[in-house]
Design a protein around this motif. Sequence first.
Motif, PDB file in Angstrom:
ATOM      1  N   GLU A 465      32.663 -27.981   2.343  1.00 19.53           N
ATOM      2  CA  GLU A 465      33.414 -28.771   1.366  1.00 19.53           C
ATOM      3  C   GLU A 465      33.895 -30.105   1.905  1.00 19.53           C
ATOM      4  OE1 GLU A 465      37.405 -28.232  -1.446  1.00 19.53           O
ATOM      5  OE2 GLU A 465      36.329 -26.468  -0.709  1.00 19.53           O
ATOM      6  N   ARG A 466      34.314 -30.135   3.168  1.00 22.96           N
ATOM      7  CA  ARG A 466      34.920 -31.360   3.700  1.00 22.96           C
ATOM      8  C   ARG A 466      34.203 -31.904   4.936  1.00 22.96           C
ATOM      9  NH1 ARG A 466      39.965 -32.676   2.674  1.00 22.96           N
ATOM     10  NH2 ARG A 466      39.156 -34.638   3.502  1.00 22.96           N
ATOM     11  N   ASN A 467      33.179 -31.225   5.409  1.00 27.53           N
ATOM     12  CA  ASN A 467      32.487 -31.628   6.642  1.00 27.53           C
ATOM     13  C   ASN A 467      33.466 -31.726   7.812  1.00 27.53           C
ATOM     14  OD1 ASN A 467      30.181 -32.273   8.109  1.00 27.53           O
ATOM     15  ND2 ASN A 467      30.479 -34.467   7.844  1.00 27.53           N
ATOM     16  N   ILE A 468      34.365 -30.761   7.877  1.00 29.95           N
ATOM     17  CA  ILE A 468      35.361 -30.696   8.941  1.00 29.95           C
ATOM     18  C   ILE A 468      35.058 -29.497   9.825  1.00 29.95           C
ATOM     19  CG2 ILE A 468      37.797 -30.234   9.466  1.00 29.95           C
ATOM     20  CD1 ILE A 468      38.541 -31.791   6.958  1.00 29.95           C
ATOM     21  N   LEU A 469      34.912 -29.744  11.111  1.00 31.63           N
ATOM     22  CA  LEU A 469      34.712 -28.660  12.066  1.00 31.63           C
ATOM     23  C   LEU A 469      36.079 -28.251  12.611  1.00 31.63           C
ATOM     24  CD1 LEU A 469      32.828 -26.851  13.742  1.00 31.63           C
ATOM     25  CD2 LEU A 469      32.742 -28.682  15.446  1.00 31.63           C
ATOM     26  N   VAL A 470      36.496 -27.058  12.266  1.00 33.53           N
ATOM     27  CA  VAL A 470      37.777 -26.533  12.728  1.00 33.53           C
ATOM     28  C   VAL A 470      37.547 -25.804  14.040  1.00 33.53           C
ATOM     29  CG1 VAL A 470      39.715 -25.016  12.216  1.00 33.53           C
ATOM     30  CG2 VAL A 470      38.637 -26.334  10.375  1.00 33.53           C
ATOM     31  N   ARG A 471      38.220 -26.245  15.084  1.00 30.90           N
ATOM     32  CA  ARG A 471      38.031 -25.672  16.414  1.00 30.90           C
ATOM     33  C   ARG A 471      39.203 -24.764  16.765  1.00 30.90           C
ATOM     34  NH1 ARG A 471      35.696 -29.615  20.821  1.00 30.90           N
ATOM     35  NH2 ARG A 471      35.204 -27.525  21.619  1.00 30.90           N
ATOM     36  N   GLY A 472      38.892 -23.501  16.975  1.00 33.09           N
ATOM     37  CA  GLY A 472      39.924 -22.512  17.235  1.00 33.09           C
ATOM     38  C   GLY A 472      40.281 -22.388  18.704  1.00 33.09           C
ATOM     39  N   ILE A 473      41.522 -21.982  18.945  1.00 34.47           N
ATOM     40  CA  ILE A 473      41.980 -21.643  20.288  1.00 34.47           C
ATOM     41  C   ILE A 473      41.977 -20.126  20.366  1.00 34.47           C
ATOM     42  CG2 ILE A 473      43.876 -21.803  21.931  1.00 34.47           C
ATOM     43  CD1 ILE A 473      44.663 -24.425  20.695  1.00 34.47           C
ATOM     44  N   ALA A 474      41.112 -19.573  21.221  1.00 34.62           N
ATOM     45  CA  ALA A 474      40.780 -18.152  21.161  1.00 34.62           C
ATOM     46  C   ALA A 474      41.156 -17.412  22.437  1.00 34.62           C
ATOM     47  CB  ALA A 474      39.285 -17.983  20.884  1.00 34.62           C
ATOM     48  N   HIS A 475      41.151 -16.085  22.322  1.00 36.68           N
ATOM     49  CA  HIS A 475      41.483 -15.218  23.458  1.00 36.68           C
ATOM     50  C   HIS A 475      40.419 -15.354  24.546  1.00 36.68           C
ATOM     51  CE1 HIS A 475      42.422 -11.636  25.797  1.00 36.68           C
ATOM     52  NE2 HIS A 475      43.579 -11.586  25.167  1.00 36.68           N
ATOM     53  N   PRO A 476      40.820 -15.332  25.828  1.00 35.76           N
ATOM     54  CA  PRO A 476      39.846 -15.502  26.920  1.00 35.76           C
ATOM     55  C   PRO A 476      38.746 -14.451  26.955  1.00 35.76           C
ATOM     56  CG  PRO A 476      42.085 -15.824  27.729  1.00 35.76           C
ATOM     57  CD  PRO A 476      42.212 -15.333  26.314  1.00 35.76           C
ATOM     58  N   LEU A 477      38.955 -13.277  26.377  1.00 31.13           N
ATOM     59  CA  LEU A 477      37.924 -12.236  26.440  1.00 31.13           C
ATOM     60  C   LEU A 477      36.628 -12.675  25.753  1.00 31.13           C
ATOM     61  CD1 LEU A 477      37.352 -10.424  23.615  1.00 31.13           C
ATOM     62  CD2 LEU A 477      39.678  -9.700  24.062  1.00 31.13           C
ATOM     63  N   MET A 478      36.703 -13.709  24.909  1.00 27.99           N
ATOM     64  CA  MET A 478      35.504 -14.210  24.233  1.00 27.99           C
ATOM     65  C   MET A 478      34.678 -15.143  25.117  1.00 27.99           C
ATOM     66  SD  MET A 478      37.071 -15.103  20.519  1.00 27.99           S
ATOM     67  CE  MET A 478      38.067 -13.907  19.627  1.00 27.99           C
ATOM     68  N   PHE A 479      35.193 -15.452  26.311  1.00 30.74           N
ATOM     69  CA  PHE A 479      34.549 -16.476  27.132  1.00 30.74           C
ATOM     70  C   PHE A 479      34.195 -16.016  28.539  1.00 30.74           C
ATOM     71  CE2 PHE A 479      37.134 -18.518  23.958  1.00 30.74           C
ATOM     72  CZ  PHE A 479      36.356 -19.567  23.512  1.00 30.74           C
ATOM     73  N   TYR A 480      34.968 -15.096  29.090  1.00 26.83           N
ATOM     74  CA  TYR A 480      34.824 -14.809  30.513  1.00 26.83           C
ATOM     75  C   TYR A 480      34.299 -13.406  30.769  1.00 26.83           C
ATOM     76  CZ  TYR A 480      38.051 -18.760  30.529  1.00 26.83           C
ATOM     77  OH  TYR A 480      38.639 -19.965  30.296  1.00 26.83           O
ATOM     78  N   LYS A 481      33.235 -13.346  31.562  1.00 25.23           N
ATOM     79  CA  LYS A 481      32.774 -12.057  32.062  1.00 25.23           C
ATOM     80  C   LYS A 481      33.573 -11.735  33.311  1.00 25.23           C
ATOM     81  CE  LYS A 481      29.165  -9.581  34.353  1.00 25.23           C
ATOM     82  NZ  LYS A 481      28.553  -9.684  35.653  1.00 25.23           N
ATOM     83  N   LEU A 482      34.097 -10.527  33.391  1.00 23.04           N
ATOM     84  CA  LEU A 482      34.925 -10.152  34.517  1.00 23.04           C
ATOM     85  C   LEU A 482      34.108 -10.033  35.793  1.00 23.04           C
ATOM     86  CD1 LEU A 482      37.083  -7.529  32.672  1.00 23.04           C
ATOM     87  CD2 LEU A 482      37.626  -9.882  33.159  1.00 23.04           C
TER      88      LEU A 482
END
Length: 700
Positions: A465-482
């Motif tokens: 609708e607005r061509n706006i990319l909403v960038r979320g601040i997310a939990h680290p578990l979505m990014f880091y392999k232990l």
Amino acid sequence: MATIGVCISLADLSPVFRRDMVSVSKKLKRNPILKSFAVSTEQPSTAATATATRRFLEKKSSSDEGAETIRRVDVEESESEEGKRKSLKDYFDEAKEMIRSDGGQPRWFSPLECGSHSPDAPLLLYLPGLDGVGLGLTMHHQRLAKIFNVCCLHIPVKDRTSFTGLVKLIEKRVRSENSHLAKRPIYLVAESLGACLALAVAARNPDIDLVLILANPATSFSKSVLQQTMSLLALMPDQITSLSCMLSLMTGDPLKMVMDNVVKGLSLQPTVEELSQNLVTLSSYLPSQILADILPKETLLWKLELLKSASAYTNARLHAVKAQTLILCSGKDQLLPSQEEGQRLCRALPKCQTRMFGNCGHFLFMEDGVDLVTIIKGASFYRRGNNLDYVSDFVPPTTPEFNKLHKDSRWMSDVTSPVMLSTSENGKIVRGLSGIPSEGPVLFVGYHMLLGLELIPMIPQFMLERNILVRGIAHPLMFYKLMREGVSADIGNFDIIRLMGAVPVSAANFYRLMSSKAHVLLYPGGVREALHRKGEEYKLFWPEQSEFVRMAARFGAKIIPFGAVGEDDIAELVLDYNDLVKIPYIQSFFEKLTAENVTLRTDASGEVANQQLGMPLVLPKVPGRFYYYFGKPIETEGRKHELRDRKKSHELYLQVKSEVEQCLAYLKEKRERDPYRELLPRLIYQATHGFTSEVPTFEF
């Protein structure tokens, strides 16, 4: 610092993104860029090579390793071919040109279509598999060229350089490039045999910043069909033997039967006869003469011996590999046990992730549905410096990438018919997102539904609708392999979220997003809110102390409080965390999962400090409707000094929280008056007005 929370639902309910590509079946007009590559070699060219490349324009480029001869083809690009993804046919056509008068030693070449990269683009070295041609990324060159400086290794058909010789050649190039640009990573993208080369180079150079992207590594050669059939292949006719290396390009019963016959260990003579007969049948699908030229019998047998030594050499040195590694595993690899090997390597390498491609064969990069750039971006493996910057290194999703994501998640919008309301500058509530400021920085602060379900329709709608990319601040578990073994979730499930620009929660990332004037999504309730217990729907779990106000004020961001309701209309929470931890095994699982992930809000108190991770049991309902209400933007421009005062910033923090609660209360009340809240009335309306029509809602 606040966090989005888990958002497990978006990753689990939407398949891992893969671009839908339709294979070009009709005959294509001959591509004038077939010979579009520049060749560099560190060895003197032979007379045969010089004769074969007389059409190339020669010039010199100096380096500390000595002068290299560079040959370029002077061709004119066709506008009709520009931007078109190449096909398997293009691979064979280009391979035919490269091996027409092949000779000399292994050398590097750069496709001319990859010459328009940005000045700060990292170097990508492609290491080929069994074929050795170096054109395995043909279908990806155009997209790779936008973010990488691409260079490919070509191993001539008659070359017999040993595995260690190839390793030293690649190592020489890697060290040379690293001496020039020590602050940039060097990407080694490889498949099969090339993956062994990449791992060996990484093991020998642990101090160089390497990023490995490996497809179906041949480190499992000792367990492969190829190992078992080396002696059998030696008895087969030359042309038939050349086809065997390409078997996994094909799928279906004939191929499966061929490979099954070999694996079952039938008597030698019947196996040769059956294998030859089936391969002749399959040859009608493949340009057999080209394959015979690429991998004649003696070359294939040499490559198999090379694979054997490569696997042994590399496996003995895996402990020395420190490079960041992404392993791509095919589920229908007829040549290697790739999925099992990917899991083994992931356990053996400290900085390793895997991605599975269940319906793909051995030659993964030639599959129509695979997009290497999308894979790299989704795995957060693209960076221009020594460390990943989630803001400056972010490459926004392309239109095809977004369309694929939207296609995969559109079912949620179709069944919930979301109602989105925003507030204009004069305070009037309007349907749609026209009240959202188009210019950032903008900070959305709101309520996190159970499992983050509200994100599935919301993020795509902002783009549509607005061509706006909403960038979320997310939990680290979505990014880091232990780094240690445990029970943490497969972060590959969250590739879609990272592809759309989510960043791990940190003050530094929040600062960078605000300074880049982004539209940022923040959930102060985080994990505790997204994994709430029974009876806690639409209840905020915010920290007692303000978190985001002063950062927003520092950049003059507009804060938009919002609420979203509807989780109770589509799912019922049957067993929550409190119920599940009463089961001994599940309790132990949840405790390990929580302990092995990054701990947030260690200084917080109350329920918001309760950061236990655990997937609740929910049952779907006949879908109701989602409702979103974005309140009037709260201006912080010019209030930077005022909001430095803790008391003032806390007052604004409480105001935002109160407005989020008012948004939730408004939606909960108004939805009771929506005649189309239930699924059946919506279906009837769309059946009579068209399924693309917008379904009405309550008056506002």
